[in-house]
Design an enzyme around this catalytic site. Structure first.
Site, PDB file in Angstrom:
ATOM      1  N   HIS A 160       0.832  -1.207   0.000  1.00  0.00           N
ATOM      2  CA  HIS A 160       0.000   0.000   0.000  1.00  0.00           C
ATOM      3  C   HIS A 160       0.868   1.259   0.000  1.00  0.00           C
ATOM      4  CE1 HIS A 160      -3.413  -2.569   0.808  1.00  0.00           C
ATOM      5  NE2 HIS A 160      -4.227  -1.530   0.877  1.00  0.00           N
ATOM      6  N   HIS A 170       0.892  -3.766   9.441  1.00  0.00           N
ATOM      7  CA  HIS A 170       2.274  -3.611   9.004  1.00  0.00           C
ATOM      8  C   HIS A 170       3.129  -3.082  10.149  1.00  0.00           C
ATOM      9  CE1 HIS A 170       2.628  -4.544   4.762  1.00  0.00           C
ATOM     10  NE2 HIS A 170       1.517  -3.871   4.490  1.00  0.00           N
TER      11      HIS A 170
END
Length: 232
Positions: A145, A194
């Site tokens: 992302h 993450h």
């Protein structure tokens, strides 16, 4: 070629080279952190800072903030980025900006391929220190992302800057592109999917690729050359 123009080109080359070299150095350093068996204190401290103390399943802030972060993280999803890229390419083809359309496609598609290859290089699992507030299916390093939002939004920002009048407008476009990229990366850490080093590595790789594409476009994509200005 006027001396002032030559100086500007030399400065652009120097600045781009510094950005690319710094980003690549940062990525290499962060990859060493990702290879460690135990999570780095840098990662754990920041990840836990986004959770209520003693409650790893409870993110900080009001309930609407969690939903807002999911909306923001969607700006870096494959579906949204492909949609934005496809619309841009179709529009550029409609106005016969063939070179610009090809530039966008190669830049974004190349970034996607690079992101996939980098994920194969380091099989880092997702954080298990906190609960995941969004669904994930791939490995953690680097953040796709963060990288692809940098590639897509900065590439489109660089393209727009070539056709927009005034320095203020250019700075505004780049500011929006950078801000969007940063918000997407932060949302990935807030949602617990993450490690912070994953996001930083994604930014490094994305900024390096976008800068390289911008540098290439300065020499192979001239404003107006790729369009049929007479629309014959």
């Amino acid at each position: 070629m006027p001396q002032t123009l030559w100086n500007r080109i030399e400065f652009s080359l120097l600045a781009a080279g510094i950005i690319i070299a710094g980003a690549l150095w940062g990525f290499v350093e962060l990859s060493e952190i990702a290879r460690d068996a135990a999570p780095h204190a840098f990662d754990t401290d920041i990840l836990l800072a986004f959770r209520v103390a003693g409650e790893p399943n409870n993110p900080i802030g009001p309930s609407w903030l969690e939903e807002a972060m999911r909306d923001i993280t969607a700006l870096g999803s494959a579906a949204v980025l492909i949609y934005i890229t496809a619309i841009t390419i179709i529009y550029l083809c409609m106005i016969r900006r063939w070179g610009a359309a090809l530039f966008v496609f190669v830049s974004v598609a190349g970034g996607q391929v690079l992101s996939s290859l980098l994920k194969l290089g380091i099989d880092r699992p997702r954080p298990d220190l906190v609960s995941h507030l969004a669904q994930v299916h791939t490995m953690s390093f680097p953040s796709g992302h963060a990288m692809l939002s940098a590639v897509t939004y900065l590439t489109l920002g660089a393209l727009l800057a070539r056709f927009l009048p005034g320095r203020a407008t250019t700075l505004f476009v780049f500011g929006v592109a950078v801000l969007t990229t940063l918000m997407v990366g932060i949302s990935r850490v807030y949602l617990g999917v993450h490690w912070p080093s994953d996001v930083l590595a994604g930014w490094c790789a994305g900024f390096a690729w976008a800068t390289l594409c911008w540098l290439v476009s300065r020499y192979f994509l001239r404003p107006g050359e790729e369009a049929d200005q007479d629309m014959r």
